[in-house]
Design a protein around this motif. Structure first.
Motif, short mmCIF file in Angstrom:
data_model
loop_
_atom_site.label_atom_id
_atom_site.label_comp_id
_atom_site.label_asym_id
_atom_site.label_seq_id
_atom_site.Cartn_x
_atom_site.Cartn_y
_atom_site.Cartn_z
N ARG A 169 0.83 -1.21 0.00
CA ARG A 169 0.00 0.00 0.00
C ARG A 169 0.86 1.25 0.00
N TRP A 170 1.94 1.23 0.77
CA TRP A 170 2.84 2.39 0.78
C TRP A 170 3.53 2.56 -0.58
N VAL A 171 3.95 1.46 -1.18
CA VAL A 171 4.59 1.53 -2.50
C VAL A 171 3.64 2.13 -3.53
N ALA A 172 2.40 1.63 -3.55
CA ALA A 172 1.42 2.14 -4.52
C ALA A 172 1.11 3.62 -4.26
N TRP A 173 0.98 3.98 -2.99
CA TRP A 173 0.70 5.38 -2.63
C TRP A 173 1.84 6.29 -3.08
N GLY A 174 3.09 5.90 -2.78
CA GLY A 174 4.22 6.74 -3.17
C GLY A 174 4.31 6.92 -4.66
N ARG A 175 4.12 5.85 -5.40
CA ARG A 175 4.21 5.93 -6.86
C ARG A 175 3.07 6.75 -7.44
N ALA A 176 1.88 6.61 -6.85
CA ALA A 176 0.73 7.37 -7.36
C ALA A 176 0.92 8.88 -7.18
N HIS A 177 1.61 9.28 -6.13
CA HIS A 177 1.78 10.70 -5.83
C HIS A 177 3.18 11.22 -6.17
N GLY A 178 4.05 10.36 -6.70
CA GLY A 178 5.40 10.79 -7.03
C GLY A 178 6.24 11.14 -5.81
N ILE A 179 6.02 10.42 -4.71
CA ILE A 179 6.72 10.68 -3.46
C ILE A 179 7.66 9.51 -3.16
N PRO A 180 8.95 9.77 -2.99
CA PRO A 180 9.86 8.68 -2.63
C PRO A 180 9.48 8.05 -1.30
N VAL A 181 9.50 6.73 -1.25
CA VAL A 181 9.24 5.99 -0.02
C VAL A 181 10.53 5.28 0.36
N VAL A 182 11.01 5.56 1.56
CA VAL A 182 12.30 5.04 2.02
C VAL A 182 12.06 4.14 3.22
N ALA A 183 12.56 2.93 3.16
CA ALA A 183 12.40 1.98 4.25
C ALA A 183 13.73 1.81 4.99
N ASP A 184 13.70 2.11 6.29
CA ASP A 184 14.83 1.84 7.17
C ASP A 184 14.71 0.39 7.60
N GLU A 185 15.64 -0.45 7.11
CA GLU A 185 15.58 -1.89 7.35
C GLU A 185 16.81 -2.39 8.09
N CYS A 186 17.32 -1.58 8.99
CA CYS A 186 18.58 -1.93 9.66
C CYS A 186 18.48 -3.16 10.57
N TYR A 187 17.24 -3.58 10.90
CA TYR A 187 17.06 -4.76 11.75
C TYR A 187 16.42 -5.91 10.98
N VAL A 188 16.48 -5.86 9.67
CA VAL A 188 15.72 -6.80 8.84
C VAL A 188 16.17 -8.25 9.00
N THR A 189 17.40 -8.48 9.42
CA THR A 189 17.86 -9.86 9.60
C THR A 189 17.51 -10.42 10.96
N LEU A 190 16.84 -9.61 11.80
CA LEU A 190 16.57 -10.02 13.18
C LEU A 190 15.07 -10.20 13.42
N GLY A 191 14.46 -11.08 12.64
CA GLY A 191 13.06 -11.43 12.86
C GLY A 191 12.97 -12.59 13.83
N TRP A 192 12.08 -12.49 14.82
CA TRP A 192 11.92 -13.54 15.83
C TRP A 192 10.62 -14.30 15.63
N ASP A 193 9.51 -13.60 15.73
CA ASP A 193 8.19 -14.24 15.59
C ASP A 193 7.69 -14.21 14.14
N VAL A 194 8.27 -13.34 13.33
CA VAL A 194 7.91 -13.24 11.91
C VAL A 194 9.19 -13.05 11.11
N THR A 195 9.09 -13.20 9.80
CA THR A 195 10.22 -12.94 8.92
C THR A 195 9.98 -11.61 8.21
N PRO A 196 10.76 -10.58 8.54
CA PRO A 196 10.54 -9.27 7.89
C PRO A 196 10.83 -9.33 6.40
N ARG A 197 10.11 -8.51 5.66
CA ARG A 197 10.28 -8.43 4.21
C ARG A 197 10.83 -7.06 3.83
#
Length: 361
Positions: A169-197
């Motif tokens: 939803r964020w990706v579609a929203w950003g593209r529809a409005h021409g707004i860059p969407v930036v994801a801070d994923e500095c903890y992405v390798t540290l999923g415990w109960d779920v696997t982050p994407r």
């Protein structure tokens, strides 16, 4: 500029220091375990570095970064060695977060979107660029004046992980409005109960990364915070804008650090070893927090427990300080965090064990 938040913990630190067993500092998430030899040896071996490093990053580093993104996150970046780079090194991630609006030329008006509960440096970056801040966890219907949107998954401080649908939803929203969407994923390798994407994963971003950027760091996964080693990847046009400004102003990752990053990004074993250390500490601390009558919200990934006793965060800070434990008040992270505290898992096994014992007392 906002006040530097950590200065307000002086009284709590002093109270905790009076505990007979010394302070257990779980406030700032700074790694304490040794930097793995694979990085340290590479750094030492590259110590003869008389020339200036490149802002673009060596070909070896960019190739290793692309390989890490594909191997660990399932992300396929455009040619990392192309004319428009799809990945570049940064001087850690905090510097990039604080400067990204400026590096993208987003000065003079407008607003930056950030999560309701968020890492304070997103706001600092907006302030430095003369921009306003708008806090929301869902794409706003009215995008007027918004020039950039920050996501953080897994989130700091609360460890919340965005679902694929939320990311899409964020990706579609950003593209529809021409707004860059930036994801801070500095903890992405540290999923415990779920696997982050990652936001750059093809099931989220689609066939290309237009309008999207992702921020990564070796600080936590490789216990290399002192190296100041980060990555920016995604839309080659946006990455190029950042790179062009960085090379003009001399924001260069030191050459020996680039060599160490290359070695670290090519090695999965040390990442997995460190991950299991954090998992063990998390299991012990989380159980102790719950036995002490507190509740843990979110915290399904990352290096923190988002803890509440359903009271003002500073009351909880004082209770913990009486046990010799220092935490970060949720108010540091926005108005929505005022009834939580953040406990970091980045302490030695001995200090985690001390915290567990004190919480049981």
């Amino acid at each position: 500029m906002p006040d530097f938040p950590w200065d307000s913990l002086t009284a709590a630190r002093a109270k905790a220091a009076r505990h007979a067993g010394g302070v257990v500092d779980l406030s700032i998430g700074t790694p304490v375990d040794d930097t793995p030899e694979v990085l340290a040896d590479a750094l030492a071996g590259a110590g003869n570095a008389p020339g200036y490093p490149t802002a673009l990053g060596t070909a070896e580093l960019r190739t290793a970064a692309a390989g890490w993104l594909q191997r660990r996150l399932g992300v396929h970046v455009a040619d990392p060695l192309g004319t428009d780079p799809s990945v570049i090194p940064t001087v850690g991630s905090k510097e990039l977060v604080a400067l990204l609006p400026t590096l993208l030329g987003l000065r003079g008006g407008g607003s930056v979107v950030l999560p309701e509960v968020a890492y304070p440096t997103y706001e600092v970056g907006a302030v430095l660029a003369g921009l306003k801040v708008r806090r929301t966890d869902t794409p706003p219907d009215d995008a007027t004046g918004i020039v950039l949107a920050w996501l953080n998954s897994p989130g700091n401080p609360h460890g919340r992980v965005l679902t694929d649908d939320q990311l899409r939803r964020w990706v579609a929203w950003g593209r529809a409005h021409g707004i860059p969407v930036v994801a801070d994923e500095c903890y992405v390798t540290l999923g415990w109960d779920v696997t982050p994407r990652s936001i750059l994963h093809p099931e989220v971003a689609g066939e290309d990364h237009s309008g999207l950027l992702a921020v990564h760091s070796l600080s936590k996964q490789s216990t290399a915070a002192g190296y100041r080693a980060g990555l920016l990847s995604g839309d080659p046009e946006l990455v190029r804008q950042v790179w062009e400004v960085r090379r003009h102003v001399g924001l260069l990752v030191p050459g020996p650090v680039q060599v160490a990053m290359t070695a670290g990004l090519a090695d999965d074993a040390h990442i997995d070893v460190q991950r299991e250390r954090y998992r063990a500490r998390r299991d012990k601390l989380a159980a102790a927090v719950r036995r002490a009558g507190a509740r843990i919200d979110h915290s399904e990934a990352g290096l923190y427990l988002w803890v509440t006793r359903d009271e003002d965060c500073w009351t909880t800070i004082d209770w913990l300080a009486g046990l010799g434990i220092v935490a970060a008040p949720g108010s540091f992270y926005g108005p929505a965090g005022v009834r939580h505290v953040r406990l970091a898992l980045t302490a030695t096994d001995e200090r985690i064990a001390a915290a567990v014992e004190r919480l049981a007392g």
